[in-house]
Design an enzyme around this catalytic site. Structure first.
Site, PDB file in Angstrom:
ATOM      1  NE  ARG A 296      -1.282  -5.648  -1.677  1.00  0.00           N
ATOM      2  CZ  ARG A 296      -2.484  -5.101  -1.808  1.00  0.00           C
ATOM      3  NH1 ARG A 296      -3.575  -5.824  -1.542  1.00  0.00           N
ATOM      4  NH2 ARG A 296      -2.640  -3.886  -2.210  1.00  0.00           N
TER       5      ARG A 296
ATOM      6  NE  ARG B  84     -11.205  -1.077  -0.470  1.00  0.00           N
ATOM      7  CZ  ARG B  84      -9.954  -1.418  -0.779  1.00  0.00           C
ATOM      8  NH1 ARG B  84      -9.730  -2.420  -1.622  1.00  0.00           N
ATOM      9  NH2 ARG B  84      -8.940  -0.757  -0.279  1.00  0.00           N
TER      10      ARG B  84
ATOM     11  NE  ARG C 270      -6.341   0.801  -2.476  1.00  0.00           N
ATOM     12  CZ  ARG C 270      -5.910   0.824  -3.748  1.00  0.00           C
ATOM     13  NH1 ARG C 270      -5.844   1.963  -4.395  1.00  0.00           N
ATOM     14  NH2 ARG C 270      -5.552  -0.282  -4.352  1.00  0.00           N
TER      15      ARG C 270
ATOM     16  CG  ASN D 160      -3.391  -4.572  -6.114  1.00  0.00           C
ATOM     17  OD1 ASN D 160      -2.998  -4.719  -7.259  1.00  0.00           O
ATOM     18  ND2 ASN D 160      -3.853  -3.429  -5.654  1.00  0.00           N
TER      19      ASN D 160
ATOM     20  CB  CYS E 225     -10.471  -1.564  -8.718  1.00  0.00           C
ATOM     21  SG  CYS E 225     -10.751  -2.725  -7.379  1.00  0.00           S
TER      22      CYS E 225
ATOM     23  CG  HIS F 183      -2.153  -0.928   0.786  1.00  0.00           C
ATOM     24  ND1 HIS F 183      -2.161  -2.265   1.109  1.00  0.00           N
ATOM     25  CD2 HIS F 183      -3.256  -0.714   0.031  1.00  0.00           C
ATOM     26  CE1 HIS F 183      -3.248  -2.817   0.604  1.00  0.00           C
ATOM     27  NE2 HIS F 183      -3.933  -1.897  -0.049  1.00  0.00           N
TER      28      HIS F 183
HETATM   29  C1  PEP Z   1      -6.729  -5.102  -4.617  1.00  0.00           C
HETATM   30  O1  PEP Z   1      -6.514  -5.907  -3.708  1.00  0.00           O
HETATM   31  O2  PEP Z   1      -6.449  -5.323  -5.820  1.00  0.00           O
HETATM   32  C2  PEP Z   1      -7.334  -3.792  -4.309  1.00  0.00           C
HETATM   33  C3  PEP Z   1      -7.702  -2.965  -5.260  1.00  0.00           C
HETATM   34  O3  PEP Z   1      -7.453  -3.452  -3.003  1.00  0.00           O
HETATM   35  P1  PEP Z   1      -6.196  -2.988  -2.118  1.00  0.00           P
HETATM   36  O4  PEP Z   1      -5.026  -2.781  -3.038  1.00  0.00           O
HETATM   37  O5  PEP Z   1      -6.580  -1.734  -1.410  1.00  0.00           O
HETATM   38  O6  PEP Z   1      -6.001  -4.155  -1.183  1.00  0.00           O
HETATM   39 MG    MG Z   2      -7.363  -5.584  -1.788  1.00  0.00          MG
END
Ligand code: PEP
Ligand code: MG
Length: 588
Positions: free
Chosen positions: A489, A356, A319, A478, A526, A212
């Site tokens: 990640r 979201r 977000r 993601n 997204c 993030h």
């Molecule tokens: C994702 O997981 O692809 C997403 C868009 O949400 P975040 O990156 O905020 O976990």
């Molecule tokens: Mg996510």
């Protein structure tokens, strides 16, 4: 001496500037620029802090003077002497004055910067005893900082440093020289603090491409490299640094030839930006007439302006958790959230906004202090909807705020990380409950479409259940990649295994798009894949017509859309996903 460090490229472009090295654990120290008129007052704050700590030590010395060696051992007396000596060391104060006067750093930032400079001098000392005095220096600085916390300076908006050309850099090393941030790690909340574009680029030792922290950097549209291992150890305060956000490289102390080369690349990138800007008002339609929706991902209501500027036709992912972070347990109440969502909705001038519900946990802790509340495996723990369902009062407060904001424009409500039918039913009944609460109060609210994120393989394998309950789906690649491949990640040590092209990932993405299209339900992507031009043609070929990404990526993706023939891409995309090595088929 010139040297380079390699990491993971996360946000594109080139930054050239002076390094601001942030020692780990000092993220809680305020970093902002002061006005020239405040220089004396800031220097005074440090001086007052230092004098207070000196007085404190003098008092302690007096207290222990009358004690025997048992209660006040010789080591303690010697330690206090060392602390006094360090506090009175001119280099500390001269250095702090330099950072405040010449760089316009606020007092705390100047003190921690000078601490960093002195710490390195201690590291280089041959003598073991002297080297170990570094810990004392840190303790002394911590005490001054603690004292200064009680003596706040007026809050000033940081000025936006002007982006300088390489020519400027060679000629002029004045106060508004661009600064680049080098840190061991930065939490998403730290990054938000820097969102006012105080820094022209940043590098961290740790982190993955879709952590993030990287996502916030991308939304700030500044060059960034993560996972550069020991960058924060090797780069020194105020070193000249080039950050190449395309190549994932940083070059420290570059020679004039290298500077000239990167200055040229920087100008080329600016020209390319200018060219892409002309596409802002061009509708995103493929060569064979397929309309494509390009939406923005935002973190704060005010990001709506950047979304509009980039030509987004709505917000595909707000977000909301960034409203909740770094608040020391004081979560935003219904009114505060309602105002924030309403600002985003009104900011989008009638275009849809997908909000979201809160997705904290994993690498987005509510507070830094909670990072240590060690869940052994936070990405698999109480995050996103799991946390919301565990805190129903908090969740209903957020739902009421979103429903009220929907009275001011088109709002979609999106739920993260669902996996179980039970969670779906519980979520929907809480939404009904929130509506009933608003009815009882006679409050005004609007209609919303309700969607789920497909982020967990279990969700992608239960599409029928999801489509029974939801109006639309949004694929969070993601997390879908993280959970399908069991790759954290945010962990740079396994970043090479984080693979959007893995056949298993592509299969889940393909089936989700196909099933939604077959049932006439909306579907978008997204996650970061949506904004990566390397995947635009593939996703178009798989039937995707809605992409949500950082505003800074929209125009480059639009260019790909304008050049694509969706009908022709369809059979090619099927071949790609069925091949053993889709990355090769995509020529990545
Ligand atoms: C994702 O997981 O692809 C997403 C868009 O949400 P975040 O990156 O905020 O976990
Ligand atoms: Mg996510």
């Amino acid at each position: 001496m010139t040297f380079s460090l390699h990491g993971i490229a996360v946000a594109r472009g080139i930054a050239i500037g002076r390094a601001v090295v942030m020692a780990s654990g000092r993220g809680d120290v305020a970093h902002y620029f002061i006005q020239p008129a405040q220089i004396d007052a800031e220097i005074d704050r440090v001086r007052v802090g230092r004098n207070a700590v000196v007085d404190e030590i003098h008092r302690l010395q007096q207290t222990i003077a009358g004690m025997g060696p048992k209660e006040a051992p010789h080591e303690l007396t010697a330690l206090l002497d060392v602390h006094l000596m360090l506090l009175q060391d001119e280099e500390l104060i001269i250095g702090v004055k330099h950072w405040i006067t010449d760089r316009l750093y606020n007092a705390e930032w100047a003190l921690t910067t000078q601490l960093e400079v002195l710490s390195r001098q201690f590291d280089d000392m041959e003598d073991d005893y002297l080297r170990e005095r570094k810990a004392d220096l840190e303790q002394v600085a911590e005490r001054i900082l603690r004292y200064m916390k009680g003596v706040q300076s007026p809050v000033v908006q940081p000025p936006t440093p002007r982006r300088k050309t390489q020519q400027d850099l060679l000629l002029d090393d004045s106060i508004d020289v661009p600064l680049v941030l080098i840190a061991h790690d930065l939490s998403p909340a730290d990054m938000m603090q820097f969102k006012q574009s105080v820094f022209a680029g940043f590098v961290t030792d740790v982190g993955g491409k879709t952590s993030h922290t990287a996502i916030v950097a991308r939304s700030m549209d500044i060059p960034a490299v993560v996972g550069a291992r020991s960058a924060s150890q090797l780069v020194r305060q105020d070193d000249w640094v080039i950050i190449d956000g395309d190549g994932g490289v940083m070059i420290v102390d570059p020679s004039p030839i290298i500077l000239a080369e990167y200055g040229f690349k920087q100008r080329q990138a600016e020209l390319e930006r200018g060219r892409l800007n002309r596409l802002r008002h061009t509708p995103a339609v493929t060569l064979d007439g397929q309309k494509v929706e390009l939406l923005a991902n935002i973190e704060l209501p005010d990001d709506a302006a950047a979304a509009l500027k980039a030509g987004a036709v709505g917000v595909g992912l707000f977000r909301s958790e960034f409203l909740f972070m770094g608040r020391k347990g004081q979560l935003p109440d219904e009114e505060e959230q309602y105002q924030a969502y309403r600002r985003a909705v009104e900011g989008m001038e009638g275009m849809p906004v997908t909000i979201r519900t809160v997705d904290v946990g994993a690498d987005k802790p509510l507070d830094e202090s909670r990072r240590d509340e060690a869940h052994l495996n936070p990405a698999l723990g109480l995050r996103a909807i799991r946390w919301s369902l565990a805190e129903p009062d908090m969740f209903r407060t957020q739902l009421r705020a979103i429903l009220r904001a929907a009275a001011h424009g088109r709002v979609n409500l999106l739920v993260p990380m669902l996996a179980h039918a039970g969670e779906i039913r519980q979520t929907l009944s809480l939404i009904d409950f929130a509506r009933a609460e608003l009815d009882n109060r006679g409050a005004v609210y609007g209609a919303v479409s309700i969607g789920a994120m497909i982020e967990v393989p279990a969700a992608a394998l239960s599409l029928r259940t999801f489509l029974k309950y939801f109006d639309f789906l949004s694929i969070g690649t993601n997390d879908l990649i993280q959970y399908t491949l069991a790759i954290d990640r945010a962990d740079e040590s396994v970043a090479h295994l984080y693979d959007p092209c893995h056949p298993a990932v592509l299969r889940l993405v393909t089936e989700t798009i196909a099933e939604c299209n077959a049932q006439g339900k909306g579907v978008s992507v997204c996650g970061e894949m949506a904004g990566d031009v390397a995947f635009t043609r593939l996703l178009l070929g798989l039937g995707l017509r809605s992409f949500s990404m950082h505003p800074a990526q929209i125009l480059a993706v639009k260019q790909e859309v304008l050049r694509a023939d969706a009908g022709r891409l369809q059979p090619w995309a099927q071949e790609v996903i069925q091949s053993e090595d889709p990355a090769q088929a995509l020529a990545l």
